[in-house]
Write a protein that holds these residues in place. Sequence first.
Motif, short mmCIF file in Angstrom:
data_model
loop_
_atom_site.label_atom_id
_atom_site.label_comp_id
_atom_site.label_asym_id
_atom_site.label_seq_id
_atom_site.Cartn_x
_atom_site.Cartn_y
_atom_site.Cartn_z
N PHE A 31 0.84 -1.19 0.00
CA PHE A 31 0.00 0.00 0.00
C PHE A 31 0.88 1.25 0.00
CE2 PHE A 31 -2.26 -3.40 2.23
CZ PHE A 31 -3.45 -3.44 1.52
N SER A 32 0.26 2.40 -0.16
CA SER A 32 1.00 3.65 -0.09
C SER A 32 1.82 3.70 1.19
CB SER A 32 0.03 4.84 -0.12
OG SER A 32 -0.61 4.94 -1.36
N PHE A 33 3.08 4.11 1.05
CA PHE A 33 3.95 4.18 2.22
C PHE A 33 5.06 5.18 1.94
CE2 PHE A 33 7.22 2.83 5.22
CZ PHE A 33 6.47 2.63 6.37
N GLY A 34 5.32 6.07 2.92
CA GLY A 34 6.37 7.07 2.74
C GLY A 34 6.09 7.94 1.53
N HIS A 35 7.13 8.10 0.70
CA HIS A 35 6.95 8.94 -0.49
C HIS A 35 6.25 8.19 -1.62
CE1 HIS A 35 10.70 6.80 -1.52
NE2 HIS A 35 10.37 7.02 -2.78
N ASN A 41 -4.60 3.69 -3.44
CA ASN A 41 -4.01 2.49 -2.84
C ASN A 41 -3.54 2.79 -1.41
OD1 ASN A 41 -3.03 -0.17 -2.65
ND2 ASN A 41 -1.00 0.45 -3.35
N THR A 42 -4.49 3.18 -0.56
CA THR A 42 -4.14 3.55 0.81
C THR A 42 -4.49 2.47 1.83
OG1 THR A 42 -6.27 4.66 1.08
CG2 THR A 42 -4.39 6.02 0.33
N MET A 48 -3.67 -1.05 6.51
CA MET A 48 -3.08 0.12 5.87
C MET A 48 -1.65 -0.11 5.38
SD MET A 48 -4.36 3.38 8.09
CE MET A 48 -3.61 4.49 6.90
N VAL A 49 -0.95 -1.03 6.00
CA VAL A 49 0.46 -1.27 5.65
C VAL A 49 0.70 -2.77 5.61
CG1 VAL A 49 2.85 -1.08 6.47
CG2 VAL A 49 1.36 0.92 6.54
N ASN A 50 1.38 -3.21 4.57
CA ASN A 50 1.87 -4.59 4.46
C ASN A 50 3.25 -4.49 3.81
OD1 ASN A 50 0.83 -7.66 4.50
ND2 ASN A 50 2.06 -7.36 2.66
N ASN A 51 4.25 -4.23 4.64
CA ASN A 51 5.62 -4.03 4.16
C ASN A 51 6.41 -5.33 4.27
OD1 ASN A 51 5.16 -1.38 3.57
ND2 ASN A 51 6.26 -0.55 5.33
#
Length: 260
Positions: A31-35, A41-42, A48-51
Amino acid sequence: MTTSTAPALDVRRADDRPATNIGWLDSHHSFSFGHHYDPDNTHHGVLMVNNDDIVDAGTGFDTHPHRDMEIVTWVLQGSLVHQDSIGHNGLIYPGLAQRMSAGTGILHSEKNDSWRLASTENPSQKHQDPVHFVQMWVVPDEAGITPGYEQLEIDDELLSGGLVPVASGMDAYKDHSAIRIKNKYAAMHVARLRSDTPAQDLPDAPFLHVFVARGEASLEGVGLLREGDAVRIKGGGGQTLSTTSAAEVIVWEMHATIGR
């Protein structure tokens, strides 16, 4: 007479993910992350995050803040050292689930300290193994809660090869060995699928996120999924998940979404 609408399956391939590679860190973002910001795609459901992160030995994330977020870390290979401002200091490794509730505010760091461990065969030789882990952020039910931390060894349950609740805020899984998250509409499951594992039925939920963390798996209605691939399902689960070799798959079951 009523008609039912088939669930929508949105396949996201590993190579299409935005990436951050800064030498010591190789990170791929679902998903959207950092820059890497895309207004379309938020999030999916409340995820919200899957890094998907690989961190070199002797490096890592220095102390940084979080607020009003449930953060779940799942290590695939290697080990990760966690320290935070409410006094927790621990080692996270495969099969150990970790949750941090940021709440009103927390500071923490995450480092790959494998370089400190001497080899048993050659004590003068230090390990240089990277740590590979997936970090996921879920919005909590309410803002401003007291920060908290929990970790739990869940490796034995994963030996079955089936889907195992690993992190949950849902009443449906309150009797399972799972870390608790502060969202009563969400649960994270993990399966270490083998070729002899019976096909697994996904939970039935309005929002599902299926992520192949390692190996290859097949999902009904999609076909083959390789490492790093994900499927966002909207409108119902029940699809079967299987492998002909081996795979580690993370499934988020969600009964709510952000903004509703």
